[in-house]
Scaffold this motif. Structure first.
Motif, PDB file in Angstrom:
ATOM      1  N   ALA A 159      11.378 -34.692 -28.865  1.00 62.39           N
ATOM      2  CA  ALA A 159      10.335 -35.439 -29.114  1.00 62.39           C
ATOM      3  C   ALA A 159      10.622 -36.853 -29.097  1.00 62.39           C
ATOM      4  O   ALA A 159      11.667 -37.371 -29.440  1.00 62.39           O
TER       5      ALA A 159
ATOM      6  N   GLN B  39      11.179 -29.732 -25.208  1.00 64.25           N
ATOM      7  CA  GLN B  39      11.412 -29.548 -26.816  1.00 64.25           C
ATOM      8  C   GLN B  39      11.863 -30.413 -27.528  1.00 64.25           C
ATOM      9  O   GLN B  39      11.893 -30.605 -28.686  1.00 64.25           O
TER      10      GLN B  39
ATOM     11  N   SER C 147       3.508 -35.908 -27.913  1.00 62.96           N
ATOM     12  CA  SER C 147       4.500 -35.734 -28.587  1.00 62.96           C
ATOM     13  C   SER C 147       4.717 -35.617 -29.891  1.00 62.96           C
ATOM     14  O   SER C 147       4.026 -36.121 -30.424  1.00 62.96           O
ATOM     15  N   SER C 148       5.590 -34.401 -30.474  1.00 64.15           N
ATOM     16  CA  SER C 148       5.644 -34.205 -31.880  1.00 64.15           C
ATOM     17  C   SER C 148       6.893 -33.465 -32.026  1.00 64.15           C
ATOM     18  O   SER C 148       7.407 -32.606 -31.102  1.00 64.15           O
ATOM     19  N   ILE C 149       7.493 -33.558 -33.163  1.00 65.39           N
ATOM     20  CA  ILE C 149       8.597 -32.831 -33.605  1.00 65.39           C
ATOM     21  C   ILE C 149       8.374 -31.261 -33.394  1.00 65.39           C
ATOM     22  O   ILE C 149       9.299 -30.448 -32.730  1.00 65.39           O
ATOM     23  N   GLU C 150       7.223 -30.886 -33.682  1.00 62.24           N
ATOM     24  CA  GLU C 150       6.897 -29.380 -33.590  1.00 62.24           C
ATOM     25  C   GLU C 150       6.798 -28.890 -32.084  1.00 62.24           C
ATOM     26  O   GLU C 150       7.121 -27.889 -31.942  1.00 62.24           O
ATOM     27  N   ALA C 151       5.992 -29.598 -31.358  1.00 61.35           N
ATOM     28  CA  ALA C 151       5.628 -29.022 -30.216  1.00 61.35           C
ATOM     29  C   ALA C 151       6.389 -29.763 -29.136  1.00 61.35           C
ATOM     30  O   ALA C 151       6.328 -28.982 -28.100  1.00 61.35           O
ATOM     31  N   GLY C 152       7.241 -30.605 -29.214  1.00 61.42           N
ATOM     32  CA  GLY C 152       8.016 -31.103 -28.272  1.00 61.42           C
ATOM     33  C   GLY C 152       7.002 -32.346 -27.371  1.00 61.42           C
ATOM     34  O   GLY C 152       6.084 -32.858 -27.869  1.00 61.42           O
TER      35      GLY C 152
END
Length: 239
Positions: free
Chosen positions: A175, A173, A219-224
């Motif tokens: 990023a 989770q 990778s993204s802050i929302e999806a990990g």
């Protein structure tokens, strides 16, 4: 100019000798005693006559010895791959078994960091064509990175599935920082680790590609962060 050229040639020879000495020391002087430590730690960890606390300590020693052995083997293989001298001798591997072995090795680190490991075991046996030590090294690097990058008290999930190839995904989770995403698999790229070498994902890429595989991430802050490794399936043996 002639004397300078002679000095440079001498330096090249000395460097070549030093490299051979380092490789010899790594292969023999370190691996042999380390194998002894690993063997005794494993024996103690499985000894039912010892109490639980001592067996857990022995298991921690075993995990540490496995990690060090992996680092030694990995450094030798990386050097050969970078020099183009590594000779792959692929064999059919039970990929599920390799993944379970890696998870066992990383469990102690995950417990220390408050991370849960969740593995979705495939319904059928999935065999790949590759080298077991290389597969263990690349998955060990990726899973350790995922555990270290995951927020505390979260889950790192591992999944294995098969289609045209065998695909293992590792999700956490956390990023990846945006400024290194474009260089994530480059050498010496690291972030957020005081003792990080920046070789984990770089070596995972080399070890995957030398086995004719593919590695990628999202990778993204929302999806990990999700890492995906694809390796060729082993062909069924014909009678």
């Amino acid at each position: 100019a002639q004397k300078r050229l002679q000095r440079e040639m001498q330096l090249v020879r000395e460097n070549a000798d030093l490299r051979e000495d380092v490789e010899r020391i790594t292969r023999h002087d370190l691996k042999n005693p380390l194998s002894v430590v690993l063997g005794y730690a494993s024996m103690m960890a499985d000894d039912e006559s010892l109490d639980k606390e001592h067996r857990e300590s022995a298991r921690f020693m075993e995990d540490s010895a496995f990690t060090m052995m992996d680092m030694v083997n990995n450094s030798l293989n990386l050097y050969k791959i970078e020099q183009g001298s590594f000779q792959l001798e692929p064999v059919p591997l039970d990929f599920d078994r390799v993944i379970k072995k890696v998870i066992t090795t990383v469990t102690t680190l995950a417990d220390q960091l408050g991370i849960r490991l969740e593995y979705s075991t495939p319904a059928q046996e999935i065999s790949v064509t590759g080298d077991e030590m290389l597969c263990h090294s690349l998955l060990n690097n990726l899973l350790r990175n995922a555990v270290e990058a995951a927020p505390r008290e979260t889950t790192v999930s591992i999944q294995l599935e098969a289609g045209d190839c065998a695909i293992v995904t590792i999700h956490n989770q956390g990023a990846i920082p945006e400024d290194i995403r474009g260089r994530f698999f480059d050498k010496y790229v690291t972030a957020g680790k005081t003792q990080g070498t920046g070789l984990g994902t770089y070596s995972a890429r080399l070890l995957t590609e030398v086995q004719n595989g593919r590695i990628e991430f999202e990778s993204s802050i929302e999806a990990g962060t999700t890492l995906k490794v694809s390796l060729p399936l082993a062909l069924p043996v014909t009678p």
